[in-house]
Design a protein around this motif. Structure first.
Motif, PDB file in Angstrom:
ATOM      1  N   GLU A   1       0.808  -1.218   0.000  1.00 40.14           N
ATOM      2  CA  GLU A   1       0.000   0.000   0.000  1.00 40.14           C
ATOM      3  C   GLU A   1       0.843   1.271   0.000  1.00 40.14           C
ATOM      4  O   GLU A   1       0.294   2.376   0.013  1.00 40.14           O
ATOM      5  CB  GLU A   1      -0.928  -0.006   1.217  1.00 40.14           C
ATOM      6  N   ALA A   2       2.168   1.141  -0.014  1.00 43.26           N
ATOM      7  CA  ALA A   2       3.037   2.320  -0.013  1.00 43.26           C
ATOM      8  C   ALA A   2       2.945   3.053  -1.349  1.00 43.26           C
ATOM      9  O   ALA A   2       2.589   2.470  -2.379  1.00 43.26           O
ATOM     10  CB  ALA A   2       4.470   1.906   0.262  1.00 43.26           C
ATOM     11  N   ARG A   3       3.266   4.322  -1.327  1.00 41.39           N
ATOM     12  CA  ARG A   3       3.235   5.091  -2.580  1.00 41.39           C
ATOM     13  C   ARG A   3       4.394   4.675  -3.475  1.00 41.39           C
ATOM     14  O   ARG A   3       5.457   4.245  -3.014  1.00 41.39           O
ATOM     15  CB  ARG A   3       3.310   6.589  -2.279  1.00 41.39           C
ATOM     16  N   ALA A   4       4.191   4.793  -4.771  1.00 42.56           N
ATOM     17  CA  ALA A   4       5.220   4.416  -5.737  1.00 42.56           C
ATOM     18  C   ALA A   4       6.475   5.254  -5.523  1.00 42.56           C
ATOM     19  O   ALA A   4       6.402   6.470  -5.328  1.00 42.56           O
ATOM     20  CB  ALA A   4       4.701   4.606  -7.155  1.00 42.56           C
ATOM     21  N   GLY A   5       7.622   4.593  -5.535  1.00 40.83           N
ATOM     22  CA  GLY A   5       8.891   5.284  -5.378  1.00 40.83           C
ATOM     23  C   GLY A   5       9.382   5.393  -3.949  1.00 40.83           C
ATOM     24  O   GLY A   5      10.535   5.767  -3.724  1.00 40.83           O
ATOM     25  N   ALA A   6       8.528   5.057  -2.983  1.00 38.14           N
ATOM     26  CA  ALA A   6       8.916   5.152  -1.577  1.00 38.14           C
ATOM     27  C   ALA A   6       9.760   3.958  -1.178  1.00 38.14           C
ATOM     28  O   ALA A   6       9.486   2.827  -1.591  1.00 38.14           O
ATOM     29  CB  ALA A   6       7.685   5.248  -0.695  1.00 38.14           C
TER      30      ALA A   6
ATOM     31  N   LEU B   1      11.670  -5.199  -8.884  1.00 40.70           N
ATOM     32  CA  LEU B   1      12.027  -5.062  -7.471  1.00 40.70           C
ATOM     33  C   LEU B   1      13.527  -4.880  -7.303  1.00 40.70           C
ATOM     34  O   LEU B   1      14.331  -5.613  -7.880  1.00 40.70           O
ATOM     35  CB  LEU B   1      11.579  -6.295  -6.681  1.00 40.70           C
ATOM     36  N   ASP B   2      13.894  -3.890  -6.492  1.00 36.89           N
ATOM     37  CA  ASP B   2      15.284  -3.619  -6.153  1.00 36.89           C
ATOM     38  C   ASP B   2      15.494  -4.062  -4.704  1.00 36.89           C
ATOM     39  O   ASP B   2      15.206  -3.326  -3.772  1.00 36.89           O
ATOM     40  CB  ASP B   2      15.597  -2.132  -6.326  1.00 36.89           C
ATOM     41  N   TRP B   3      15.996  -5.291  -4.540  1.00 31.84           N
ATOM     42  CA  TRP B   3      16.115  -5.878  -3.203  1.00 31.84           C
ATOM     43  C   TRP B   3      17.290  -5.268  -2.451  1.00 31.84           C
ATOM     44  O   TRP B   3      18.390  -5.109  -2.990  1.00 31.84           O
ATOM     45  CB  TRP B   3      16.298  -7.387  -3.317  1.00 31.84           C
ATOM     46  N   ARG B   4      17.053  -4.919  -1.191  1.00 33.11           N
ATOM     47  CA  ARG B   4      18.106  -4.519  -0.263  1.00 33.11           C
ATOM     48  C   ARG B   4      17.889  -5.276   1.037  1.00 33.11           C
ATOM     49  O   ARG B   4      16.760  -5.680   1.333  1.00 33.11           O
ATOM     50  CB  ARG B   4      18.051  -3.006   0.005  1.00 33.11           C
ATOM     51  N   PRO B   5      18.932  -5.506   1.820  1.00 35.51           N
ATOM     52  CA  PRO B   5      18.760  -6.292   3.046  1.00 35.51           C
ATOM     53  C   PRO B   5      17.750  -5.704   4.021  1.00 35.51           C
ATOM     54  O   PRO B   5      17.144  -6.439   4.804  1.00 35.51           O
ATOM     55  CB  PRO B   5      20.171  -6.300   3.658  1.00 35.51           C
ATOM     56  N   ASP B   6      17.559  -4.381   3.980  1.00 34.84           N
ATOM     57  CA  ASP B   6      16.691  -3.734   4.968  1.00 34.84           C
ATOM     58  C   ASP B   6      15.351  -3.267   4.414  1.00 34.84           C
ATOM     59  O   ASP B   6      14.548  -2.668   5.139  1.00 34.84           O
ATOM     60  CB  ASP B   6      17.405  -2.536   5.607  1.00 34.84           C
ATOM     61  N   GLY B   7      15.068  -3.538   3.146  1.00 33.25           N
ATOM     62  CA  GLY B   7      13.778  -3.120   2.613  1.00 33.25           C
ATOM     63  C   GLY B   7      13.748  -3.050   1.102  1.00 33.25           C
ATOM     64  O   GLY B   7      14.698  -3.442   0.418  1.00 33.25           O
ATOM     65  N   LEU B   8      12.625  -2.524   0.581  1.00 32.82           N
ATOM     66  CA  LEU B   8      12.404  -2.443  -0.862  1.00 32.82           C
ATOM     67  C   LEU B   8      11.873  -1.068  -1.229  1.00 32.82           C
ATOM     68  O   LEU B   8      11.150  -0.430  -0.455  1.00 32.82           O
ATOM     69  CB  LEU B   8      11.360  -3.470  -1.310  1.00 32.82           C
ATOM     70  N   THR B   9      12.213  -0.632  -2.433  1.00 37.56           N
ATOM     71  CA  THR B   9      11.569   0.546  -3.001  1.00 37.56           C
ATOM     72  C   THR B   9      10.338   0.084  -3.767  1.00 37.56           C
ATOM     73  O   THR B   9      10.406  -0.855  -4.560  1.00 37.56           O
ATOM     74  CB  THR B   9      12.524   1.301  -3.933  1.00 37.56           C
ATOM     75  N   LYS B  10       9.217   0.745  -3.527  1.00 36.00           N
ATOM     76  CA  LYS B  10       7.942   0.290  -4.094  1.00 36.00           C
ATOM     77  C   LYS B  10       7.814   0.700  -5.561  1.00 36.00           C
ATOM     78  O   LYS B  10       7.737   1.893  -5.879  1.00 36.00           O
ATOM     79  CB  LYS B  10       6.783   0.890  -3.289  1.00 36.00           C
ATOM     80  N   PRO B  11       7.785  -0.277  -6.500  1.00 39.66           N
ATOM     81  CA  PRO B  11       7.510   0.054  -7.898  1.00 39.66           C
ATOM     82  C   PRO B  11       6.025   0.383  -8.093  1.00 39.66           C
ATOM     83  O   PRO B  11       5.165  -0.190  -7.423  1.00 39.66           O
ATOM     84  CB  PRO B  11       7.881  -1.227  -8.651  1.00 39.66           C
ATOM     85  N   GLU B  12       5.747   1.258  -9.001  1.00 44.25           N
ATOM     86  CA  GLU B  12       4.355   1.623  -9.272  1.00 44.25           C
ATOM     87  C   GLU B  12       3.588   0.422  -9.809  1.00 44.25           C
ATOM     88  O   GLU B  12       4.054  -0.298 -10.696  1.00 44.25           O
ATOM     89  CB  GLU B  12       4.293   2.760 -10.284  1.00 44.25           C
ATOM     90  N   GLY B  13       2.411   0.155  -9.214  1.00 45.88           N
ATOM     91  CA  GLY B  13       1.527  -0.884  -9.708  1.00 45.88           C
ATOM     92  C   GLY B  13       1.926  -2.296  -9.354  1.00 45.88           C
ATOM     93  O   GLY B  13       1.317  -3.246  -9.865  1.00 45.88           O
TER      94      GLY B  13
END
Length: 333
Positions: free
Chosen positions: A85-90, A156-168
């Motif tokens: 539910e996060a905004r795109a790019g966050a 998806l751009d995986w990082r050990p501590d989280g992800l950046t939300k792609p649109e859609g």
């Protein structure tokens, strides 16, 4: 979790043991069970002495509740929903266990070239297999065309501590999280003083270590999609997991066609591969879980070729009533 004595039309599978099992003849049995992930779980074990059943049940339930709180796409308060539910790019910080499962899911997506895709929640929901109520019948052609243009796991751009939300893009880890939960419970039991062997089952996914007190392996019967497959398959599990996926539990019929809950990422629609059910055996249940989905999506010949290339023991039940075993599984006969 089924144990069987004498059955007609039985196929018995016995994998080679990596290490000889320990003698547990003097151990005591213990059974505990509960509910998680909208299904049930059971553990049968043998231990050196009496087990605090209440405490054991609470520890197992705590593991499963934590996994549900992090990975459920159906809970509004889960960490996975927070990402979806996060905004795109966050950038969305996520807990380590969830990131580990996402890493496993992406590994499986790469290995199977998208046969397993963890980014299919929107398709799952629009076809009526998610938590949201949808109008009766399949989505419109326009909606299906839009789904096919969606971004997939490669965004998806995986990082050990989280992800950046792609649109859609929305994640659905149901095809791997239950297997991961089986592994987590198994690891906890192995670390519990006195526990020498166990059989763990969560919603039909199973894993075992050690043997039973009478010296027998953990014999389990593989679930069959329906009586079209008239051969019982009995497997000796030890340090091994089995995961089964198919169209017998969650499906609907539209215009005489059975539509399964398993979604083909290439079409963003229920799979029509000619496979009714797949069971995969692996040392890790999360891997067996994901591979079962991927093989069902691939179809008989690509799936069998993939299983042969990667030495995957698997059993496939086909729409024409045949059952086929991969070469790695035939070695267990």
């Amino acid at each position: 979790m089924t144990q069987t004595d004498t059955l007609p039309n039985r196929r018995v599978l016995v994998p080679a043991l990596i290490t000889p099992p320990e003698d547990v003849s003097a151990c005591l049995p213990c059974d505990v069970s509960g509910e998680a992930f909208a299904t049930t779980w059971q553990v049968r074990l043998f231990s050196d002495g009496p087990v605090d059943r209440t405490g054991l049940c609470q520890r197992i339930q705590a593991i499963l509740d934590r996994i549900d709180a992090e990975m459920s796409p159906y809970r509004a308060d889960s960490d996975l929903t927070r990402f979806n539910e996060a905004r795109a790019g966050a950038f969305v910080p996520l807990p380590p266990m969830l990131m580990q499962v996402i890493a496993h899911a992406l590994d499986m997506a790469r290995l199977t070239r998208g046969g397993f895709d963890p980014a299919l929640l929107e398709a799952v929901e629009i076809w009526g297999f998610g938590a949201k109520i949808v109008p009766e019948g399949p989505p419109t052609p326009q909606a299906r065309a839009a789904l096919r243009k969606r971004r997939d796991w490669r965004a998806l751009d995986w990082r050990p501590d989280g992800l950046t939300k792609p649109e859609g893009l929305k994640l659905d880890l149901c095809g791997i999280a239950k297997g991961y939960a089986v592994d987590a419970v198994t690891d906890s039991l192995k670390a519990t003083p006195g526990v020498r062997s166990a059989l763990i089952e969560i919603g039909g996914e199973l894993k075992a270590f050690g043997i039973r007190a009478e010296g027998q392996p953990w014999w389990v019967e593989i679930e069959r999609a329906d009586r079209t497959f008239n051969t019982e398959t009995l497997v000796a599990l030890s340090d091994l997991a089995v995961a089964t996926t198919g169209d017998s539990q969650r499906y609907f019929i539209h215009d005489g066609v059975r539509l399964s809950h398993t979604i083909d990422a290439a079409t963003a629609a229920p799979v029509q591969s000619g496979i009714r059910q797949v069971s995969v055996f692996d040392a890790q249940c999360w891997r067996a879980d994901a591979l079962a989905t991927a093989l069902m999506v691939m179809g008989e010949h690509p799936a069998m070729s993939f299983a042969q290339t990667h030495a995957i023991p698997c059993l496939m039940g086909l729409s024409d009533g045949r059952e086929v075993l991969s070469p790695a599984l035939e070695d267990w006969l």
